[in-house]
Enzyme design. Structure first.
Site, mmCIF file in Angstrom:
data_model
loop_
_atom_site.group_PDB
_atom_site.id
_atom_site.type_symbol
_atom_site.label_atom_id
_atom_site.label_comp_id
_atom_site.label_asym_id
_atom_site.label_seq_id
_atom_site.Cartn_x
_atom_site.Cartn_y
_atom_site.Cartn_z
ATOM 1 N N VAL A 173 0.848 -1.194 0.000
ATOM 2 C CA VAL A 173 0.000 0.000 0.000
ATOM 3 C C VAL A 173 0.886 1.247 0.000
ATOM 4 C CG1 VAL A 173 -1.702 1.320 1.306
ATOM 5 C CG2 VAL A 173 -1.893 -1.173 1.177
ATOM 6 N N CYS A 174 0.642 2.150 -0.964
ATOM 7 C CA CYS A 174 1.368 3.403 -1.086
ATOM 8 C C CYS A 174 2.870 3.124 -1.137
ATOM 9 C CB CYS A 174 0.972 4.353 0.040
ATOM 10 S SG CYS A 174 1.512 6.065 -0.233
ATOM 11 N N ILE A 175 3.669 3.738 -0.263
ATOM 12 C CA ILE A 175 5.107 3.482 -0.276
ATOM 13 C C ILE A 175 5.393 2.005 -0.023
ATOM 14 C CG2 ILE A 175 7.303 4.027 0.855
ATOM 15 C CD1 ILE A 175 6.158 6.772 1.523
#
Length: 373
Positions: free
Chosen positions: A150-152
């Site tokens: 998720v995301c980074i």
């Protein structure tokens, strides 16, 4: 006063009348917050099965029949907490995955201490992540895990899958930037000339509160003014207030980010855009996205102001897999995990996708084994 245009006076009167009502409503906030409210987050039961330094590994068992043989490892971002994926029972990505028959592990990155200042992206990807994957492989006696970031955390998962393709059966990314040379998001424009060295010299580890303040500045009208106005307008709506408090608890529980990890992420990704060019290195090893040959499902939000579609979508055309798919949802960066509409599509689509490929993998394994004698 005859013949004088009275519209300005009427507007002023209306404004004063509305202001009076808003003030009256605002005065009810302390009493409203004194009610018996439930604002707990991360309530889905789990057990801690692995710990190392500041990190913990959470383990969740399926709710009902297990339909996906290979365990799923979730890697959240270093910014904010992984509890976003389990905000409340009826808006929980974790619960949705468990109800879909997945066995889930999730990394809790914890809170960095001063001694963590010199941890790099390599320490997270080839260090902590790889040791967690090894733990899951040994625990289940399996060669590969399903990996979701998720995301980074998704960017880290892309790096991991490229460096360790033999350990990843399927890869799922969600609002995960890989193409950083875009002017579609204000964050990408800011970071192009951001002085990471100066901030690290001043602060060491990057304060979570500093990052939160920066994110609010990306859209202060909506993320500050409109948000709190809606809160006051709905102060009598208990479910609304409870949901609001859960989000506030998550937003302002932001751990710091290790200094050297932040420095490398800003310079190698945002400023040099090395990842999508297959030029980024971790501890001397080049990350070649063409080595990602496993199936890949790539989610992003059409209205994401932090990680716009242009930062996510190019992943599929750069990997070596023939089974890659982009999924654009009509939501924003956080809505993909908490909006009621996205809840009906996000986790169910993941578990269906994994079930289909889990079955294919088992059939492939039986075929390669040949007939029994």
């Amino acid at each position: 006063m005859a013949g004088l245009d009275e519209s300005p006076f009427r507007l002023m009167a209306d404004f004063m009348r509305r202001s009076g009502k808003d003030l009256e409503r605002l005065m009810t906030v302390p009493a409203a917050l004194g009610r018996d409210l439930r604002a707990e987050i991360g309530e889905t039961p789990f057990e801690i099965v692995y710990e190392e330094d500041r990190i913990r590994l959470k383990h969740y068992t399926p709710l009902g029949k297990r339909r996906i043989a290979t365990p799923l490892l979730l890697v959240y971002a270093l910014i904010n907490r992984e509890t976003m994926l389990d905000l409340q029972p009826d808006r929980s990505v974790i619960r949705g995955l468990l109800e879909g028959g997945a066995e889930v592990y999730m990394i809790d990155w914890g809170t960095p201490a001063r001694k963590d200042r010199f941890l790099t992206i390599d320490d997270h990807v080839n260090g902590y992540m790889d040791r967690v994957v090894e733990f899951i492989r040994r625990r289940h006696d399996i060669p590969k895990v399903n990996l979701m970031g998720v995301c980074i955390g998704g960017t880290f998962s892309v790096m991991y899958a490229a460096l360790h393709p033999a350990k990843v059966r399927n890869l799922i990314t969600s609002v995960s930037p890989v193409q950083f040379d875009t002017d579609k998001g204000l964050l990408h424009l800011w970071m192009k000339n951001f002085n990471a060295d100066g901030l690290i010299d001043a602060c060491g580890n990057i304060p979570g509160d500093f990052l939160n303040f920066g994110f609010l500045l990306l859209n202060p009208a909506r993320l500050v003014i409109e948000k709190y106005k809606n809160f006051v307008d709905n102060i009598e709506d208990i479910p609304f207030v409870e949901n609001f408090l859960r989000m506030e608890k998550w937003i302002f529980d932001s751990p710091d980010v290790p200094a050297e990890t932040f420095r490398q992420y800003v310079k190698d990704c945002y400023q040099e855009n090395l990842l999508i060019q297959n030029r980024m290195k971790l501890n001397g090893k080049r990350i070649d996205l063409r080595r990602i040959t496993m199936p890949v499902l790539n989610f992003y939000g059409r209205y994401d102001h932090l990680v716009p579609p242009e930062a996510c979508a190019p992943l599929i055309e750069k990997i070596g897999s023939r089974d890659g798919e982009n999924v654009c949802l009509d939501t924003g960066h956080i809505g993909i995990y908490v909006s009621s509409r996205a809840q009906k599509e996000f986790a169910p689509r993941i578990t269906r996708w994994l079930s289909e490929r889990d079955g294919k993998e088992k059939a492939k394994s039986r075929k390669s084994a040949g007939p029994k004698r």
